[in-house]
Scaffold this motif. Sequence first.
Motif, PDB file in Angstrom:
ATOM      1  N   ILE A  74      10.455  56.652  26.199  1.00 17.42           N
ATOM      2  CA  ILE A  74      11.502  55.986  26.965  1.00 17.42           C
ATOM      3  C   ILE A  74      11.522  56.607  28.355  1.00 17.42           C
ATOM      4  CG2 ILE A  74      13.946  55.414  27.101  1.00 17.42           C
ATOM      5  CD1 ILE A  74      12.509  54.184  24.704  1.00 17.42           C
ATOM      6  N   HIS A  75      11.300  55.773  29.366  1.00 13.68           N
ATOM      7  CA  HIS A  75      11.179  56.270  30.734  1.00 13.68           C
ATOM      8  C   HIS A  75      12.377  55.798  31.560  1.00 13.68           C
ATOM      9  CE1 HIS A  75       8.154  57.144  34.211  1.00 13.68           C
ATOM     10  NE2 HIS A  75       9.368  57.564  34.490  1.00 13.68           N
ATOM     11  N   LEU A  76      13.181  56.739  32.021  1.00 13.81           N
ATOM     12  CA  LEU A  76      14.315  56.432  32.889  1.00 13.81           C
ATOM     13  C   LEU A  76      13.972  56.890  34.301  1.00 13.81           C
ATOM     14  CD1 LEU A  76      17.305  57.584  30.635  1.00 13.81           C
ATOM     15  CD2 LEU A  76      16.255  55.329  30.793  1.00 13.81           C
ATOM     16  N   MET A  89      21.943  51.918  29.429  1.00 13.82           N
ATOM     17  CA  MET A  89      20.489  51.935  29.609  1.00 13.82           C
ATOM     18  C   MET A  89      19.797  52.545  28.398  1.00 13.82           C
ATOM     19  SD  MET A  89      17.862  51.359  31.693  1.00 13.82           S
ATOM     20  CE  MET A  89      18.427  51.352  33.406  1.00 13.82           C
ATOM     21  N   LEU A  90      20.325  53.664  27.901  1.00 11.80           N
ATOM     22  CA  LEU A  90      19.730  54.304  26.735  1.00 11.80           C
ATOM     23  C   LEU A  90      19.762  53.380  25.524  1.00 11.80           C
ATOM     24  CD1 LEU A  90      21.126  57.957  26.923  1.00 11.80           C
ATOM     25  CD2 LEU A  90      18.760  57.223  27.250  1.00 11.80           C
ATOM     26  N   LEU A 127      11.877  61.270  25.783  1.00 13.50           N
ATOM     27  CA  LEU A 127      12.689  60.716  26.856  1.00 13.50           C
ATOM     28  C   LEU A 127      12.236  61.333  28.169  1.00 13.50           C
ATOM     29  CD1 LEU A 127      15.129  59.094  27.955  1.00 13.50           C
ATOM     30  CD2 LEU A 127      16.547  61.109  27.483  1.00 13.50           C
ATOM     31  N   ILE A 128      11.764  60.502  29.088  1.00 11.36           N
ATOM     32  CA  ILE A 128      11.324  60.971  30.394  1.00 11.36           C
ATOM     33  C   ILE A 128      12.397  60.635  31.424  1.00 11.36           C
ATOM     34  CG2 ILE A 128       9.563  60.783  32.192  1.00 11.36           C
ATOM     35  CD1 ILE A 128       7.658  59.801  29.961  1.00 11.36           C
TER      36      ILE A 128
END
Length: 343
Positions: A74-76, A89-90, A127-128
Amino acid sequence: MYEQFFGFRERPFDLTPNPRYLVLTDVHREALSNLEYGIVSHKGITLLIGEAGSGKTTLIRSAIEKQPARVHCIHLSNPALSRAEFIEMLAERFGLTSAAKTSKTTMLLQLEALLRARREAGETTVLIVDEAQSLSVELFEEVRLLANIEANDEKLLLVIIAGQPELIDRLNDKRLRQLKQRIALRCELRPLTLQETAAYLAGRIKAAGGVGAQVFTREAVTRIFESAHGIPRVTNVIADNALLSAYAQDRRPVTSAMVDEVCRDFDLAGHTVAAAPPAAQSANGRADVTATSAANRILDMKPDLVLRSADLPTRTGAAVDSDVSEDPLRWLRFFFERRSGNR
């Protein structure tokens, strides 16, 4: 547009984080090893520091692709979110229910259940958090709490925090001391040296199906390095536009004058970044050749071979750059690809 002219299968300098175009310098290799270790060993939080355009995202994607087990990523990349937007968003990225998008409690319960199910199936979740230097203190705290989701013997959610050097100062904020204490691994990308820039250009050209010695002159490479200050993204911009300029002028290889023109168009004279470190000096005072040797190994070249300017094809009688035609031995040796018996 210029691919066929230079003999490429595709454009080698697009601004996309494609792991296939990753060229590993010693620093990049060390950072990649740290990222891979953090994922395999479920270390919790890994910190990656690097200037804008230094290749952080490409490196992270490469580390994830190298994992033998299935890895969910998962890239934020947008730090300008409120806490409520961050939760939403998550929930969206993890595929949680609509209720999880509006309730932090519901989101955390569903997320923990999902993470436990994935671990039981032998899967890993990463999680990035990119551009982290711009995160608010409250979002840093949310990231810390997410990293606390764990089983008895390992973390269930691995977190990679990537950001520019300003992130180091942010993490020294007393309000973030708990987050800083949970960072298990830290790696940093510095700008490329001249030798590494040469290897970087040649490596990407090779990945695109081209031959480096037929693309840039030595002086052109030096100009690219001086203007990009060792930053891969800026290097890509200059190289791509210089190739386009050469194609428009019906000339190859790319000359230093073409690079200078591109740099003027992009107003890169004022582009300043922390300078790349100078070449290391050995005990006898001579520059260490390790970086050059590494570049040679990347291209699988023979160090006793030199490409002559006469070997270069031209089109419609276009002249070879005077930078190199006057002295063919000045060709940068690691800018060509030639195997035994294959001319």
